[in-house]
Design an enzyme around this catalytic site. Structure first.
Site, short mmCIF file in Angstrom:
data_model
loop_
_atom_site.label_atom_id
_atom_site.label_comp_id
_atom_site.label_asym_id
_atom_site.label_seq_id
_atom_site.Cartn_x
_atom_site.Cartn_y
_atom_site.Cartn_z
N LYS A 1 7.55 -12.54 -1.66
CA LYS A 1 8.07 -11.22 -1.27
C LYS A 1 7.36 -10.69 -0.04
CE LYS A 1 7.40 -7.12 -3.57
NZ LYS A 1 7.37 -6.02 -2.61
N ASP B 1 11.70 -7.13 0.84
CA ASP B 1 11.69 -5.91 0.03
C ASP B 1 11.33 -4.70 0.87
OD1 ASP B 1 11.65 -4.15 -2.13
OD2 ASP B 1 9.60 -4.68 -2.69
N THR C 1 24.17 2.23 9.14
CA THR C 1 22.82 1.79 9.54
C THR C 1 22.30 0.74 8.58
OG1 THR C 1 22.39 3.95 10.52
CG2 THR C 1 20.46 2.62 9.96
N LYS D 1 13.48 -2.02 0.90
CA LYS D 1 14.12 -0.90 0.20
C LYS D 1 14.88 0.01 1.17
CE LYS D 1 10.64 -0.88 -3.47
NZ LYS D 1 9.63 -1.81 -2.88
N HIS E 1 17.43 2.52 2.84
CA HIS E 1 18.07 3.75 2.36
C HIS E 1 18.42 4.59 3.59
CE1 HIS E 1 17.94 7.29 -0.74
NE2 HIS E 1 19.04 7.27 -0.03
O1 C5P Z 1 0.52 -5.14 -6.69
P1 C5P Z 1 1.71 -4.90 -7.58
O2 C5P Z 1 1.93 -6.01 -8.60
O3 C5P Z 1 1.73 -3.54 -8.20
O4 C5P Z 1 2.93 -5.02 -6.55
C1 C5P Z 1 4.21 -4.70 -6.86
C2 C5P Z 1 5.09 -4.96 -5.68
O5 C5P Z 1 6.42 -4.69 -6.07
C3 C5P Z 1 4.81 -4.07 -4.46
O6 C5P Z 1 5.06 -4.86 -3.30
C4 C5P Z 1 5.82 -2.95 -4.57
O7 C5P Z 1 6.26 -2.47 -3.32
C5 C5P Z 1 6.98 -3.65 -5.28
N1 C5P Z 1 7.86 -2.83 -6.08
C6 C5P Z 1 7.44 -1.98 -7.09
N2 C5P Z 1 8.32 -1.21 -7.78
C7 C5P Z 1 9.62 -1.29 -7.52
C8 C5P Z 1 10.06 -2.16 -6.52
C9 C5P Z 1 9.16 -2.93 -5.83
O8 C5P Z 1 6.25 -1.93 -7.40
N3 C5P Z 1 10.47 -0.58 -8.25
#
Ligand code: C5P
Length: 241
Positions: free
Chosen positions: A50, A76, A85, A78, A80
């Site tokens: 990711k 990732d 766009t 996200k 919005h």
């Molecule tokens: O370090 P950790 O395991 O908390 O990382 C989670 C990853 O998943 C981060 O890159 C965060 O941006 C992403 N993420 C999240 N919650 C979401 C979507 C993505 O924590 N709902």
């Protein structure tokens, strides 16, 4: 919309354990050397790598290229924004050679449909409610409790053509009941036994998340901040074997 379920857009290669891994490792760093090292170390155990906001903001498309040398990339950022766009950004993201892309479900059905139309060969995932948020946080911004909001957003996103959704493990069963078994359900906030929750509030262990119907598990810090990230990734997979 593209391929669903555990595939995440393209057929995955078996990992070091000889299995198609549900593990997505978040390469959250702004150091290009660290990103390349992490990607090489954990790719044998991961289904996808990711690249998120931190790495992409610091390093740009080079972060995707570096991760993509080792595994399929889940981009990732996200998205919005207005549909036009987001469609343009989704098309540009797809041209980087990624397999999965996130947009915020709260951007609405027209925005999600526009992203799917602009990038038909990748899996568009709709983020429901961030795993760092709880009912009190949603109340502050005038939204219903998490359990209600997640199911509502997931159903709307599936209807709009998303290839899957992102939600917390605690919401997976309700989301599966709403959208069925065909789409990807990607779960961050995964914490193996014995690790800390960091800023994630609605956490779960990997086995529980898969048992309730997750197709993919996103793990960042428990692997990337481990002394031996490859060993941490292998240990996490052993927990769900
Ligand atoms: O370090 P950790 O395991 O908390 O990382 C989670 C990853 O998943 C981060 O890159 C965060 O941006 C992403 N993420 C999240 N919650 C979401 C979507 C993505 O924590 N709902």
């Amino acid at each position: 919309m593209s391929a669903q379920g555990a595939g995440g857009g393209r057929e995955q290669e078996p990992n070091a354990e000889g299995l198609t891994s549900p593990l997505i490792v978040a390469l959250d760093t702004d150091d290009p050397r660290r990103l390349a090292e992490l990607a090489a170390a954990v790719a044998p155990h991961a289904g996808l790598l990711k690249v998120g906001l931190q790495a992409f903001t610091a390093l740009g498309p080079a972060a995707v290229t570096a991760a993509g040398q080792h595994a399929e990339v889940f981009f990732d950022c996200k998205l919005h924004d207005i549909p036009n766009t987001v469609a343009a950004a989704a098309g540009a993201a797809a041209r980087m050679g990624i397999a999965m892309l996130t947009v915020h479900a709260s951007g609405g059905p027209a925005m999600i449909a526009a992203a799917c139309k602009a990038a038909p060969d990748i899996t568009i995932l709709a983020v429901t409610v961030l795993t760092s948020l709880d009912d009190a946080d949603l109340a502050v911004v005038g939204q219903p409790p998490v359990a209600q909001q997640v199911v509502r957003l997931a159903g709307m996103a599936a209807e709009a053509g998303a290839g899957g959704v992102v939600c917390a493990a605690s919401d997976v069963a309700a989301v599966r009941a709403e959208i069925g078994d065909g789409l990807a359900v990607v779960v961050p906030g995964i914490r193996p036994h014995g690790s800390t929750s960091d800023d994630q509030r609605r956490i779960a262990d990997p086995r529980t998340a898969l048992r309730t119907g997750a197709s993919h598990l996103v793990v960042g810090r428990p692997i990337t901040q481990a002394r031996d990230p490859a060993a941490a990734a292998a240990a996490l997979l052993a927990e769900i074997a």
